[in-house]
Design a protein around this motif. Structure first.
Motif, PDB file in Angstrom:
ATOM      1  N   THR A 164      23.874  11.743  39.397  1.00 31.40           N
ATOM      2  CA  THR A 164      24.805  11.166  40.370  1.00 31.40           C
ATOM      3  C   THR A 164      25.738  10.173  39.681  1.00 31.40           C
ATOM      4  O   THR A 164      25.347   9.535  38.696  1.00 31.40           O
ATOM      5  CB  THR A 164      24.055  10.468  41.520  1.00 31.40           C
ATOM      6  N   PRO A 165      26.953  10.000  40.182  1.00 27.36           N
ATOM      7  CA  PRO A 165      27.889   9.058  39.553  1.00 27.36           C
ATOM      8  C   PRO A 165      27.381   7.618  39.542  1.00 27.36           C
ATOM      9  O   PRO A 165      27.689   6.862  38.625  1.00 27.36           O
ATOM     10  CB  PRO A 165      29.157   9.180  40.424  1.00 27.36           C
ATOM     11  N   GLU A 166      26.597   7.254  40.545  1.00 21.82           N
ATOM     12  CA  GLU A 166      26.174   5.853  40.666  1.00 21.82           C
ATOM     13  C   GLU A 166      25.026   5.489  39.727  1.00 21.82           C
ATOM     14  O   GLU A 166      24.860   4.308  39.392  1.00 21.82           O
ATOM     15  CB  GLU A 166      25.724   5.563  42.112  1.00 21.82           C
ATOM     16  N   TYR A 185      20.774   2.874  43.394  1.00 21.10           N
ATOM     17  CA  TYR A 185      19.565   3.275  44.117  1.00 21.10           C
ATOM     18  C   TYR A 185      19.867   3.736  45.543  1.00 21.10           C
ATOM     19  O   TYR A 185      18.961   3.903  46.350  1.00 21.10           O
ATOM     20  CB  TYR A 185      18.558   2.122  44.125  1.00 21.10           C
ATOM     21  N   ASP A 186      21.143   3.945  45.841  1.00 19.80           N
ATOM     22  CA  ASP A 186      21.531   4.427  47.170  1.00 19.80           C
ATOM     23  C   ASP A 186      22.837   5.196  47.037  1.00 19.80           C
ATOM     24  O   ASP A 186      23.885   4.780  47.529  1.00 19.80           O
ATOM     25  CB  ASP A 186      21.676   3.248  48.141  1.00 19.80           C
ATOM     26  N   ASP A 187      22.778   6.345  46.358  1.00 22.17           N
ATOM     27  CA  ASP A 187      23.983   7.111  46.045  1.00 22.17           C
ATOM     28  C   ASP A 187      24.608   7.703  47.300  1.00 22.17           C
ATOM     29  O   ASP A 187      23.936   7.938  48.314  1.00 22.17           O
ATOM     30  CB  ASP A 187      23.652   8.224  45.054  1.00 22.17           C
ATOM     31  N   ALA A 188      25.901   7.952  47.217  1.00 24.75           N
ATOM     32  CA  ALA A 188      26.659   8.449  48.372  1.00 24.75           C
ATOM     33  C   ALA A 188      26.215   9.838  48.802  1.00 24.75           C
ATOM     34  O   ALA A 188      26.339  10.193  49.984  1.00 24.75           O
ATOM     35  CB  ALA A 188      28.155   8.459  48.036  1.00 24.75           C
ATOM     36  N   VAL A 241      20.936  11.616  47.563  1.00 29.55           N
ATOM     37  CA  VAL A 241      19.849  12.191  46.773  1.00 29.55           C
ATOM     38  C   VAL A 241      18.682  11.214  46.672  1.00 29.55           C
ATOM     39  O   VAL A 241      17.510  11.594  46.824  1.00 29.55           O
ATOM     40  CB  VAL A 241      20.337  12.600  45.368  1.00 29.55           C
ATOM     41  N   THR A 242      18.991   9.931  46.415  1.00 30.94           N
ATOM     42  CA  THR A 242      17.925   8.939  46.308  1.00 30.94           C
ATOM     43  C   THR A 242      17.212   8.751  47.636  1.00 30.94           C
ATOM     44  O   THR A 242      15.994   8.544  47.675  1.00 30.94           O
ATOM     45  CB  THR A 242      18.478   7.596  45.806  1.00 30.94           C
ATOM     46  N   ALA A 243      17.957   8.839  48.738  1.00 35.00           N
ATOM     47  CA  ALA A 243      17.329   8.745  50.055  1.00 35.00           C
ATOM     48  C   ALA A 243      16.320   9.872  50.249  1.00 35.00           C
ATOM     49  O   ALA A 243      15.202   9.654  50.747  1.00 35.00           O
ATOM     50  CB  ALA A 243      18.395   8.779  51.146  1.00 35.00           C
ATOM     51  N   ASP A 244      16.678  11.084  49.846  1.00 36.24           N
ATOM     52  CA  ASP A 244      15.765  12.219  49.970  1.00 36.24           C
ATOM     53  C   ASP A 244      14.559  12.046  49.053  1.00 36.24           C
ATOM     54  O   ASP A 244      13.418  12.359  49.424  1.00 36.24           O
ATOM     55  CB  ASP A 244      16.516  13.510  49.650  1.00 36.24           C
TER      56      ASP A 244
END
Length: 330
Positions: A59-61, A214-217, A220-223
């Protein structure tokens, strides 16, 4: 370098922990049946969770993985020249993707070594090991299957030859401070005077950058965070309404740590049939699933010194975003 048959160059051993390890049921009883509720982050990593983490790294973040890989690519030769390893032991090796930068450096410098990945995921290590011995015709891989948090005294490393112990991914930050110190003390006890530790550590920085990582747009991290509930549903015959939990990532500056949490959208009862129990979750109640501690150069040096280690080399990403440290016994 001398070629050898691929099959003879990929072997494995199960490592028995030197102390009892808490089971999933033990950890759930300790952390989830009382308030405030928490779960160990190690239960993120079933096959689906491991795949989600690989996606997080893209992810970019999520700068830590890219920053660490860039440092390994830029300084791999210096690290190998300084440590001259005949054996590379990697704790929490996963897919060994970033370790290839070190193996590339060994290849360029004509310094063959033996690679000892250590992880709980046997299939991931063996798959990665098969690719590695195919790509590096001089390499021997001996996979160590087990949980390195169960202790290192039973690791079957050879007595001869210099060792480079690799602990990447900022994983040390997932330990509570006392446990992080204990982990480094175990590593120091394993080391001889000519051995080295290569440690990847995330750094304290601005809150927005840390929380976004830790909270990408894409979510993915949420999943990934909610996946721990899927693990409980499967392994403990629970009935968590997975999609009813919101992912939250907050930076606690006082404790220099990211806190990952799952927040319940509404009040509900969860049955854990394998434990013959149930818990009542309130609306807005949170389950803490991970702490990820961040460091400054001073707090990192202090932690190493407390564990009986001394910093040999310090490689920093631009702006001090991330650190790779080469350390020796003090």
């Amino acid at each position: 370098m001398t070629n050898s048959p691929t099959g003879a160059r990929l072997t494995s051993t199960h490592v028995v922990p030197d102390r009892p390890l808490a089971s999933l049921a033990d950890d759930v009883r300790a952390g989830l049946l009382t308030r405030p509720r928490w779960l160990s982050p190690k239960y993120f990593y079933d096959d689906h969770g491991s795949a989600l983490f690989e996606a997080i790294c893209a992810t970019p973040e999520y700068y830590p993985s890219r920053s660490e890989a860039a440092l390994l690519a830029a300084h791999g030769r210096t690290i190998i020249e300084a440590s001259s390893p005949e054996h590379i032991l990697e704790l929490g090796s996963g897919s060994s993707r970033k370790t290839r930068h070190l193996l590339d450096a060994c290849d360029v410098l004509n310094r063959p070594c033996r690679y000892w990945p250590f992880d709980v995921s046997a299939q991931m290590m063996l798959d990665a090991g098969a690719e590695l011995v195919a790509d590096y015709d001089w390499l021997t891989v001996h996979a160590l299957i087990g949980d390195y948090t169960g202790g290192l005294s039973t690791v079957p490393l050879p007595e001869d030859g210099r060792r480079l112990i690799v602990f990447l991914g900022g994983t040390l930050g997932n330990f509570e401070p006392a446990d992080a110190l204990a982990m480094l003390e175990q590593i120091a006890a394993l080391m001889r005077d000519d051995d080295r530790l290569l440690l990847g550590i995330d750094r304290v920085k601005d809150t927005a950058t840390l929380e976004a990582a830790y909270d990408d747009a894409q979510g993915v991290t949420a999943d990934f965070n909610r996946n721990v509930l899927r693990v409980l549903n499967r392994e403990l015959e629970a009935d968590f309404p997975v999609e009813a939990y919101r992912h939250r990532a907050l930076f606690d500056r006082d404790n220099a740590r990211i806190e990952m949490r799952l927040t319940a959208d509404y009040a509900h009862r969860v049955r854990l049939a394998a434990l013959d129990t149930a818990i009542d979750i309130d609306a807005g109640e949170e389950i803490v699933t991970e702490f990820s501690h961040k460091f400054t150069p001073d707090t990192l040096r202090a932690l190493l010194n407390a564990a009986g280690l001394a910093m040999d080399r310090h490689f920093e990403a631009d702006g001090g975003a991330y650190s790779l440290v080469l350390a020796r016994r003090a």
